[in-house]
Design a protein around this motif. Sequence first.
Motif, PDB file in Angstrom:
ATOM      1  N   THR A  79       0.830  -1.212   0.000  1.00 24.54           N
ATOM      2  CA  THR A  79       0.000   0.000   0.000  1.00 24.54           C
ATOM      3  C   THR A  79       0.865   1.263   0.000  1.00 24.54           C
ATOM      4  O   THR A  79       0.390   2.335  -0.315  1.00 24.54           O
ATOM      5  CB  THR A  79      -0.944   0.019   1.213  1.00 24.54           C
ATOM      6  OG1 THR A  79      -0.171  -0.181   2.404  1.00 24.54           O
ATOM      7  CG2 THR A  79      -1.981  -1.086   1.101  1.00 24.54           C
ATOM      8  N   ARG A 108       4.130  -2.150   4.269  1.00 25.56           N
ATOM      9  CA  ARG A 108       2.760  -1.727   4.522  1.00 25.56           C
ATOM     10  C   ARG A 108       1.817  -2.445   3.549  1.00 25.56           C
ATOM     11  O   ARG A 108       2.016  -2.377   2.324  1.00 25.56           O
ATOM     12  CB  ARG A 108       2.621  -0.215   4.322  1.00 25.56           C
ATOM     13  CG  ARG A 108       3.333   0.610   5.395  1.00 25.56           C
ATOM     14  CD  ARG A 108       2.706   0.381   6.765  1.00 25.56           C
ATOM     15  NE  ARG A 108       3.286   1.185   7.815  1.00 25.56           N
ATOM     16  CZ  ARG A 108       4.019   0.680   8.819  1.00 25.56           C
ATOM     17  NH1 ARG A 108       4.305  -0.611   8.871  1.00 25.56           N
ATOM     18  NH2 ARG A 108       4.458   1.471   9.781  1.00 25.56           N
ATOM     19  N   GLY A 109       0.814  -3.142   4.105  1.00 26.08           N
ATOM     20  CA  GLY A 109      -0.178  -3.838   3.287  1.00 26.08           C
ATOM     21  C   GLY A 109      -1.543  -3.680   3.931  1.00 26.08           C
ATOM     22  O   GLY A 109      -1.667  -3.022   4.977  1.00 26.08           O
ATOM     23  N   PRO A 110      -2.565  -4.277   3.317  1.00 28.20           N
ATOM     24  CA  PRO A 110      -3.926  -4.087   3.830  1.00 28.20           C
ATOM     25  C   PRO A 110      -4.068  -4.444   5.310  1.00 28.20           C
ATOM     26  O   PRO A 110      -4.857  -3.824   6.019  1.00 28.20           O
ATOM     27  CB  PRO A 110      -4.761  -5.029   2.958  1.00 28.20           C
ATOM     28  CG  PRO A 110      -3.982  -5.162   1.698  1.00 28.20           C
ATOM     29  CD  PRO A 110      -2.542  -5.071   2.074  1.00 28.20           C
ATOM     30  N   THR A 111      -3.315  -5.421   5.782  1.00 29.99           N
ATOM     31  CA  THR A 111      -3.424  -5.810   7.196  1.00 29.99           C
ATOM     32  C   THR A 111      -2.121  -5.546   7.956  1.00 29.99           C
ATOM     33  O   THR A 111      -1.875  -6.129   9.015  1.00 29.99           O
ATOM     34  CB  THR A 111      -3.763  -7.308   7.327  1.00 29.99           C
ATOM     35  OG1 THR A 111      -2.753  -8.057   6.646  1.00 29.99           O
ATOM     36  CG2 THR A 111      -5.112  -7.614   6.710  1.00 29.99           C
ATOM     37  N   ARG A 112      -1.308  -4.668   7.435  1.00 29.41           N
ATOM     38  CA  ARG A 112       0.007  -4.446   8.052  1.00 29.41           C
ATOM     39  C   ARG A 112       0.302  -2.951   8.118  1.00 29.41           C
ATOM     40  O   ARG A 112       0.609  -2.325   7.111  1.00 29.41           O
ATOM     41  CB  ARG A 112       1.074  -5.193   7.234  1.00 29.41           C
ATOM     42  CG  ARG A 112       2.519  -4.918   7.543  1.00 29.41           C
ATOM     43  CD  ARG A 112       3.001  -5.404   8.865  1.00 29.41           C
ATOM     44  NE  ARG A 112       2.972  -6.841   9.019  1.00 29.41           N
ATOM     45  CZ  ARG A 112       3.258  -7.465  10.168  1.00 29.41           C
ATOM     46  NH1 ARG A 112       3.615  -6.750  11.239  1.00 29.41           N
ATOM     47  NH2 ARG A 112       3.168  -8.781  10.261  1.00 29.41           N
ATOM     48  N   LEU A 113       0.155  -2.389   9.302  1.00 33.76           N
ATOM     49  CA  LEU A 113       0.455  -0.958   9.518  1.00 33.76           C
ATOM     50  C   LEU A 113       1.491  -0.752  10.622  1.00 33.76           C
ATOM     51  O   LEU A 113       1.829   0.372  10.963  1.00 33.76           O
ATOM     52  CB  LEU A 113      -0.813  -0.215   9.942  1.00 33.76           C
ATOM     53  CG  LEU A 113      -1.611   0.526   8.881  1.00 33.76           C
ATOM     54  CD1 LEU A 113      -2.834   1.164   9.517  1.00 33.76           C
ATOM     55  CD2 LEU A 113      -0.772   1.600   8.188  1.00 33.76           C
ATOM     56  N   ALA A 114       1.950  -1.851  11.241  1.00 34.92           N
ATOM     57  CA  ALA A 114       2.868  -1.711  12.374  1.00 34.92           C
ATOM     58  C   ALA A 114       3.913  -2.825  12.335  1.00 34.92           C
ATOM     59  O   ALA A 114       3.654  -3.870  11.755  1.00 34.92           O
ATOM     60  CB  ALA A 114       2.093  -1.770  13.689  1.00 34.92           C
ATOM     61  N   PRO A 115       5.043  -2.723  12.968  1.00 30.21           N
ATOM     62  CA  PRO A 115       5.421  -1.521  13.721  1.00 30.21           C
ATOM     63  C   PRO A 115       5.636  -0.350  12.742  1.00 30.21           C
ATOM     64  O   PRO A 115       5.599  -0.519  11.553  1.00 30.21           O
ATOM     65  CB  PRO A 115       6.720  -1.915  14.407  1.00 30.21           C
ATOM     66  CG  PRO A 115       7.277  -3.020  13.584  1.00 30.21           C
ATOM     67  CD  PRO A 115       6.118  -3.733  12.975  1.00 30.21           C
ATOM     68  N   LEU A 172      10.020  -1.355   6.334  1.00 31.05           N
ATOM     69  CA  LEU A 172       8.802  -1.677   7.094  1.00 31.05           C
ATOM     70  C   LEU A 172       7.662  -1.770   6.089  1.00 31.05           C
ATOM     71  O   LEU A 172       7.166  -0.751   5.603  1.00 31.05           O
ATOM     72  CB  LEU A 172       8.499  -0.598   8.141  1.00 31.05           C
ATOM     73  CG  LEU A 172       9.316  -0.672   9.431  1.00 31.05           C
ATOM     74  CD1 LEU A 172       9.189   0.610  10.238  1.00 31.05           C
ATOM     75  CD2 LEU A 172       8.912  -1.872  10.286  1.00 31.05           C
TER      76      LEU A 172
END
Lengths: 446, 446
Positions: free
Chosen positions: A232, A439-446, A437
């Motif tokens: 994303t 970033r995908g639809p279900t990945r905003l962290a860490p 790091l």
Amino acid sequence: MSERTLVQQLQSREDGPVSVSGWVETVRDQKKVQFVILRDETGAVQLVNPATRPAEDGTEQDAAALALTDLISNLSTGTFLTATGELKHDERVKLGGVEIKISGLEIAAAALPETPIAADSGLDKRMDWRFIDLRQRRNNLVFRVQTTLEHAMRSYWIERDYIEVHSPKLMASPSESNAELFEVPYFEEKMAYLAQSPQFFKQMAQVAGFGKIFEIAPAFRADPSFTSRHATEFTSIDAEISWIDSHEDVARMQEELLQTAIRAVAEKHGDEIKALFDIDVVVPELPFPRIPLAEAREIVAARGYEIPRTDGDLDPEGERQIAAHVQETYGHQFVFVTDYHPEIRAFYHMRDEETGLTKSYDLLFNGVEITTGAQREHRVDVLIEQAKEKGLDPEHLDFYLDFFRFGAPPHGGFGMGLARVLMLLLGQDSIREVTYLFRGPTRLAP
Amino acid sequence: MSERTLVQQLQSREDGPVSVSGWVETVRDQKKVQFVILRDETGAVQLVNPATRPAEDGTEQDAAALALTDLISNLSTGTFLTATGELKHDERVKLGGVEIKISGLEIAAAALPETPIAADSGLDKRMDWRFIDLRQRRNNLVFRVQTTLEHAMRSYWIERDYIEVHSPKLMASPSESNAELFEVPYFEEKMAYLAQSPQFFKQMAQVAGFGKIFEIAPAFRADPSFTSRHATEFTSIDAEISWIDSHEDVARMQEELLQTAIRAVAEKHGDEIKALFDIDVVVPELPFPRIPLAEAREIVAARGYEIPRTDGDLDPEGERQIAAHVQETYGHQFVFVTDYHPEIRAFYHMRDEETGLTKSYDLLFNGVEITTGAQREHRVDVLIEQAKEKGLDPEHLDFYLDFFRFGAPPHGGFGMGLARVLMLLLGQDSIREVTYLFRGPTRLAP
């Protein structure tokens, strides 16, 4: 800054007092002797301490020696510390032929005793603890390769008088399409959008008379897909140049750029990439092969693969087939697929007057698309017609169309995904492995 | 690409056939002779054409010559074209001592006859038509200076084995404060936030063992202010290094970096900056002066200015006063103001054990703050205490606090606003003048 010696400098240093700083990779706590493997950003070194244990017969021992032994026994993996001691060259030591006899340890911050991941943990778990995962040598190397790759590209451009721009990521209108768009509530109940690419703004630099520009910056797509090649948020490498005759001028720049950058990586990191990834970095020869899309489809069909897509484009397996053909025929990892039909290209791609096909290309690297490049339509009346043909409302594009109403040079450029290039260069399966790091639809962290 | 000669190459070329491409800056359409000033990204050249007008007595004229004259008469400012003709050196020509006698003109895209702005239009109007505004020589120079400045900084870092990172701009939690935060509706009704700085993620690189890193990337602040120094999106120059003793190690790196970068600008663009901005670029000497905040306040008071702020910090006029003092006393454009009270600093700034003041600095350039730098607190228990003291809930910071639970080195760094540096280097009043496309509360386009 304290007198710190990097691990990679130890071999060339004379025996004597030394201070190193890093994190604990392993502790081997034997009865008579203790070993600590300490790693820093340049390598790993063995620290050694002759253990002093409380005597069973109650004989008094040196308190400092007892304390040091105890400290080492209790060191947890990941603890960052500075070790001072005596450097000694000893060819029996496998790790670099040196070791340090510890005289003192200063702990910067101790790690919790349980490390939540191991080197062989699953990708998703490793991403949860990315800051620990990145301590692995392979992962560290990825970002040193990234650094070299980018610096070589920027140096290539700067030697040729390109201007570096920073185009805005907050926009009043979508840059590419209304789909996959992140919205940002802005002041006074306005809505802003995150730039899906710097496309419009790098073209703007051309009508501003900048001539040749580049930008390496984040781009955003609200893309719900979970493939190994999509994110994303991703780092986009973009260039745009004026006074071209066709997309061929863009392709020539891009192949030179990639050859320069990959050569820099091979020279600086080739051996280490071979050791840690078992990959031979191949500096690509010029020119890269070019195959028109129609011909590419024929080649794929002749290889026995039927492309299920009906829009005339290649699908991922078709791209792999073409890459295999190119590798077999030309011994090359790259191929420009050219002359796409306007139906499967953006409205702003210029069309060839004779064939009606777009003056554009995709660049495949080891069978995966890493770039779309094109000459852009700079004649505003033609541009409006092409937008209408795609069902776009020219009024919504007015801010962009304005760029071409006050004079414009012929121009073109490309956008290239940094993570895809790194993934393919290092033979990885997913851009997640080569993104700092992800970033995908279900990945905003860490 | 066609055989194109850049304007700056013309002087060193021999007389003869030549082709140049650019845009029309002015047309002087005299009865017997026509002059066109054509500008490209490297300079401007005079094109000349002996006018062929329809004869009053009806004598037949050369049709091609009539057409060319007519074409030139109708050229609008901003039209991009390629001119072919005969280059002739002639020292009477003020513009570079050369001119081109036109044999043909090929128009790429004609401009509408009315240009919406002039060089002296108001700033806001110029920003509406930024793509035309950027054609001005001064504005073009700004971005060539930017390019040189950034490349010199990156080269400085890369020669010292820094790693370049691209930290994510989409985050699950705020990076700096809950105020001035842009929210982005994300998948599955989650909320993402735009990074206000790469602060947390550049610290993460330190616990990941990267040692020394840098990033030049956009940062976002939903800042409603309309000052000449604030934007909702800006380019942030960030570096972070491990194994420091104090913020002094960061300051030493930053002053070297700035000296290197400004020297590169002075060498490459000094004459042109003098000519277009009437600014003498001064390469700053090392070390930059350092003044503790308490002493700075005394100096300002002694100069007769009473700082209205009650929190102990300097205000903009106080910063100007300190800068004036430093200029008078040390002849220096830069000053590090150090030792800020924890109340006016972020919770993650490390505090000096003796004084209780933060190990941090602001860097002022010609009286304007361009940087905050600091050593960060890497001991998680201390960090939690400092967060609580600021009224922050450690649970909301857990993802960040986790970074320090598995080992951490002492570290610190700085963030610096690119546009502020450029503004001050070129003596401009506003960052709007040196930002490619400014973003503010009421400015999202073009």
